[in-house]
Design an enzyme around this catalytic site. Structure first.
Site, PDB file in Angstrom:
ATOM      1  N   ALA A 115       1.072  -1.248  -0.035  1.00  0.00           N
ATOM      2  CA  ALA A 115       0.072  -0.169  -0.005  1.00  0.00           C
ATOM      3  C   ALA A 115       0.895   1.264  -0.116  1.00  0.00           C
ATOM      4  O   ALA A 115       2.015   1.139   0.527  1.00  0.00           O
ATOM      5  CB  ALA A 115      -0.907   0.036   1.404  1.00  0.00           C
ATOM      6  N   GLY A 158       0.680  -4.912   0.890  1.00  0.00           N
ATOM      7  CA  GLY A 158      -0.376  -4.829  -0.125  1.00  0.00           C
ATOM      8  C   GLY A 158      -0.295  -5.860  -1.286  1.00  0.00           C
ATOM      9  O   GLY A 158      -1.281  -6.064  -1.719  1.00  0.00           O
ATOM     10  N   GLU A 161      -0.457  -9.004  -0.633  1.00  0.00           N
ATOM     11  CA  GLU A 161      -2.075  -9.487  -0.382  1.00  0.00           C
ATOM     12  C   GLU A 161      -2.756  -9.425  -1.756  1.00  0.00           C
ATOM     13  O   GLU A 161      -3.697 -10.343  -1.890  1.00  0.00           O
ATOM     14  CB  GLU A 161      -2.608  -8.494   0.525  1.00  0.00           C
ATOM     15  N   GLU A 181       4.594  -5.166   7.115  1.00  0.00           N
ATOM     16  CA  GLU A 181       3.937  -4.155   7.933  1.00  0.00           C
ATOM     17  C   GLU A 181       4.631  -3.602   9.133  1.00  0.00           C
ATOM     18  O   GLU A 181       4.473  -2.769   9.805  1.00  0.00           O
ATOM     19  CB  GLU A 181       2.434  -4.297   7.818  1.00  0.00           C
TER      20      GLU A 181
HETATM   21  N1  CAA Z   1       4.560   3.288  -0.649  1.00  0.00           N
HETATM   22  C1  CAA Z   1       4.694   4.575  -1.223  1.00  0.00           C
HETATM   23  N2  CAA Z   1       6.040   4.697  -1.914  1.00  0.00           N
HETATM   24  C2  CAA Z   1       7.043   3.567  -2.120  1.00  0.00           C
HETATM   25  C3  CAA Z   1       6.636   2.194  -1.693  1.00  0.00           C
HETATM   26  C4  CAA Z   1       5.408   2.069  -1.076  1.00  0.00           C
HETATM   27  N3  CAA Z   1       4.896   0.846  -0.185  1.00  0.00           N
HETATM   28  N4  CAA Z   1       7.479   1.399  -1.791  1.00  0.00           N
HETATM   29  C5  CAA Z   1       8.552   2.035  -2.384  1.00  0.00           C
HETATM   30  N5  CAA Z   1       7.902   3.241  -2.902  1.00  0.00           N
HETATM   31  C6  CAA Z   1       8.670   4.456  -3.418  1.00  0.00           C
HETATM   32  C7  CAA Z   1       9.847   4.995  -2.757  1.00  0.00           C
HETATM   33  O1  CAA Z   1       9.385   5.708  -1.725  1.00  0.00           O
HETATM   34  C8  CAA Z   1      10.764   5.632  -3.747  1.00  0.00           C
HETATM   35  O2  CAA Z   1      10.162   6.796  -3.930  1.00  0.00           O
HETATM   36  P1  CAA Z   1      11.265   8.250  -4.186  1.00  0.00           P
HETATM   37  O3  CAA Z   1      12.179   7.649  -5.348  1.00  0.00           O
HETATM   38  O4  CAA Z   1      10.449   9.011  -4.321  1.00  0.00           O
HETATM   39  O5  CAA Z   1      11.905   7.995  -2.867  1.00  0.00           O
HETATM   40  C9  CAA Z   1      10.505   4.502  -4.738  1.00  0.00           C
HETATM   41  O6  CAA Z   1       9.262   3.840  -4.509  1.00  0.00           O
HETATM   42  C10 CAA Z   1      11.583   3.536  -5.044  1.00  0.00           C
HETATM   43  O7  CAA Z   1      11.905   2.832  -3.871  1.00  0.00           O
HETATM   44  P2  CAA Z   1      13.059   2.621  -3.111  1.00  0.00           P
HETATM   45  O8  CAA Z   1      14.246   3.879  -3.405  1.00  0.00           O
HETATM   46  O9  CAA Z   1      12.917   2.541  -1.688  1.00  0.00           O
HETATM   47  O10 CAA Z   1      13.614   1.256  -3.947  1.00  0.00           O
HETATM   48  P3  CAA Z   1      14.433   0.087  -3.363  1.00  0.00           P
HETATM   49  O11 CAA Z   1      15.103  -0.813  -4.134  1.00  0.00           O
HETATM   50  O12 CAA Z   1      15.890   0.833  -2.494  1.00  0.00           O
HETATM   51  O13 CAA Z   1      13.810  -0.649  -2.065  1.00  0.00           O
HETATM   52  C11 CAA Z   1      11.728  -1.709  -1.316  1.00  0.00           C
HETATM   53  C12 CAA Z   1      12.641  -1.345  -2.594  1.00  0.00           C
HETATM   54  C13 CAA Z   1      12.427  -2.898  -0.613  1.00  0.00           C
HETATM   55  C14 CAA Z   1      10.461  -2.257  -1.924  1.00  0.00           C
HETATM   56  C15 CAA Z   1      11.499  -0.282  -0.650  1.00  0.00           C
HETATM   57  O14 CAA Z   1      10.991   0.478  -1.286  1.00  0.00           O
HETATM   58  C16 CAA Z   1      10.455  -0.699   0.448  1.00  0.00           C
HETATM   59  O15 CAA Z   1      10.691  -1.133   1.562  1.00  0.00           O
HETATM   60  N6  CAA Z   1       9.277  -0.191   0.378  1.00  0.00           N
HETATM   61  C17 CAA Z   1       8.222  -0.508   1.230  1.00  0.00           C
HETATM   62  C18 CAA Z   1       7.733  -1.900   1.544  1.00  0.00           C
HETATM   63  C19 CAA Z   1       6.705  -2.003   2.288  1.00  0.00           C
HETATM   64  O16 CAA Z   1       6.854  -1.857   3.500  1.00  0.00           O
HETATM   65  N7  CAA Z   1       5.214  -2.392   2.064  1.00  0.00           N
HETATM   66  C20 CAA Z   1       4.035  -2.589   2.819  1.00  0.00           C
HETATM   67  C21 CAA Z   1       3.223  -1.045   2.825  1.00  0.00           C
HETATM   68  S1  CAA Z   1       2.211  -1.185   3.943  1.00  0.00           S
HETATM   69  C22 CAA Z   1       0.875  -2.142   3.426  1.00  0.00           C
HETATM   70  O17 CAA Z   1       0.996  -2.677   2.538  1.00  0.00           O
HETATM   71  C23 CAA Z   1      -0.320  -2.150   4.372  1.00  0.00           C
HETATM   72  C24 CAA Z   1      -1.460  -3.251   3.796  1.00  0.00           C
HETATM   73  O18 CAA Z   1      -1.379  -4.311   4.351  1.00  0.00           O
HETATM   74  C25 CAA Z   1      -2.780  -3.033   3.109  1.00  0.00           C
END
Ligand code: CAA
Length: 307
Positions: A115, A158, A161, A181
């Site tokens: 998400a 998400g 999911e 999460e």
């Molecule tokens: N939401 C918003 N933006 C996201 C995102 C997310 N879930 N995942 C990645 N992005 C964005 C980053 O902020 C970044 O944007 P900027 O260039 O503007 O900074 C861009 O995508 C590229 O990401 P990274 O620079 O972080 O890329 P990376 O290769 O270094 O890492 C990754 C990749 C491991 C996927 C890392 O981005 C990450 O950990 N993302 C979050 C994953 C996460 O925690 N997901 C769970 C979300 S909560 C949820 O989903 C709730 C639910 O159950 C419904």
């Protein structure tokens, strides 16, 4: 944040609706500013005159609808626009008589990285609870036609999911699945604690949810989360080919099979067996049952009419 906190004072507008709309508007503006023009897909699709999606690309490959999440700058993270586009694309495909199966994919880097964290950060409990955050994402599970998730890259939170909402998962060799999460101070909110547990068992699901650790494609296959693993560049074509095979069968029989397998998630064994029997008996009311069985006896290929 201050504008959002002040939202409660707007006369006649419930705070959660106002906040939701502010978040959506900010999102739309951010998307418009960051999305290259070529990614704003206006596609002629299926029976529709013209459908425009901001965050998904849709392609019809013979009897398979290929839906690709397309929010590359945010690694296909899921916001309200993605949910709306995805639901519309799936419903359009579901309603199209020329389509027998749907493949949902992302990019090689990310199926979906969860998400949208930046969208969620300012939300309060009442915003999420009253607004039903992510409830609409479940709508894709209402499709009668099977949806195959073709997962390359990250399927996190998400994103994992969403893949599990599909009927089965094919993984590219570099895919990574996880429910991180916990690292954000929350828990999965779109089925992760429930579908993952039913899919891989309590111990592995608990480990993934409590550590936030990712698993790779081979492990996902080993624990039954993914049905098959394919080379990255072949994944989508292999998924589409399997979709074509499914689409060659009776649509009624396909839908009955899908409904019966999904019932196993919801019932005890005996109730599930009874339910399966009812659907099995019902299949004898279809022309396709007569066609399938007479074609077998006559040693010819069946011509299903979906009746
Ligand atoms: N939401 C918003 N933006 C996201 C995102 C997310 N879930 N995942 C990645 N992005 C964005 C980053 O902020 C970044 O944007 P900027 O260039 O503007 O900074 C861009 O995508 C590229 O990401 P990274 O620079 O972080 O890329 P990376 O290769 O270094 O890492 C990754 C990749 C491991 C996927 C890392 O981005 C990450 O950990 N993302 C979050 C994953 C996460 O925690 N997901 C769970 C979300 S909560 C949820 O989903 C709730 C639910 O159950 C419904």
């Amino acid at each position: 944040m201050t504008a959002i906190c002040d939202a409660g004072s707007v006369k006649g507008v419930p705070r959660y609706k106002f906040v939701r709309s502010i978040v959506q508007q900010k999102e739309m503006i951010r998307n418009l500013l960051t999305t290259p023009v070529r990614n704003l897909s206006k596609v002629r699709f299926l029976n529709c005159e013209a459908s425009a999606y901001e965050t998904v690309l849709v392609e019809k490959r013979d009897k398979v609808a290929l839906i690709q999440l397309n929010r590359p700058k945010a690694l296909n993270s899921i916001n309200q626009q993605v949910i709306e586009d995805l639901n519309k694309a799936v419903l359009d495909a579901n309603a199209d008589n020329g389509i027998g199966a749907i493949v949902l994919t992302g990019s090689n880097r990310a199926f979906a990285a969860g998400a949208d964290i930046k969208m969620m950060e300012p939300l309060s409990f009442s915003d999420t609870y009253m607004g039903g955050l992510f409830n609409d994402l479940e709508n894709i599970t209402k499709a009668k036609k099977p949806i195959i998730a073709a997962v390359n890259g990250f399927a996190l939170g998400g994103g994992c999911e969403l893949a599990m909402m599909c009927d089965f998962i094919y993984a590219g060799e570099k895919a990574k699945f996880g429910q991180p999460e916990i690292t954000l101070g929350v828990l999965p909110g779109a089925g992760g604690t429930q579908r993952l547990t039913r899919s891989v068992g309590k111990s592995k699901a608990m480990e993934m949810c409590l550590t936030g650790n990712f698993i790779d494609a081979q492990e996902a296959k080993q624990i039954g989360l993914a049905a098959q693993v394919f080379p990255v560049d072949e994944l989508v074509d292999r998924a589409v080919a399997v979709g074509q095979k499914i689409a060659s069968f009776s649509k009624v029989a396909v839908a009955l099979n899908k409904e019966a397998v999904n019932a196993a998630y919801e019932t005890t064994l005996q109730l599930g067996l009874d339910y399966e029997k009812r659907l099995f008996y019902a299949s004898f009311a279809t022309k396709d049952q007569k066609e399938g069985m007479s074609a077998f006896r006559e040693k010819r290929k069946p011509q299903f009419t979906d009746e």
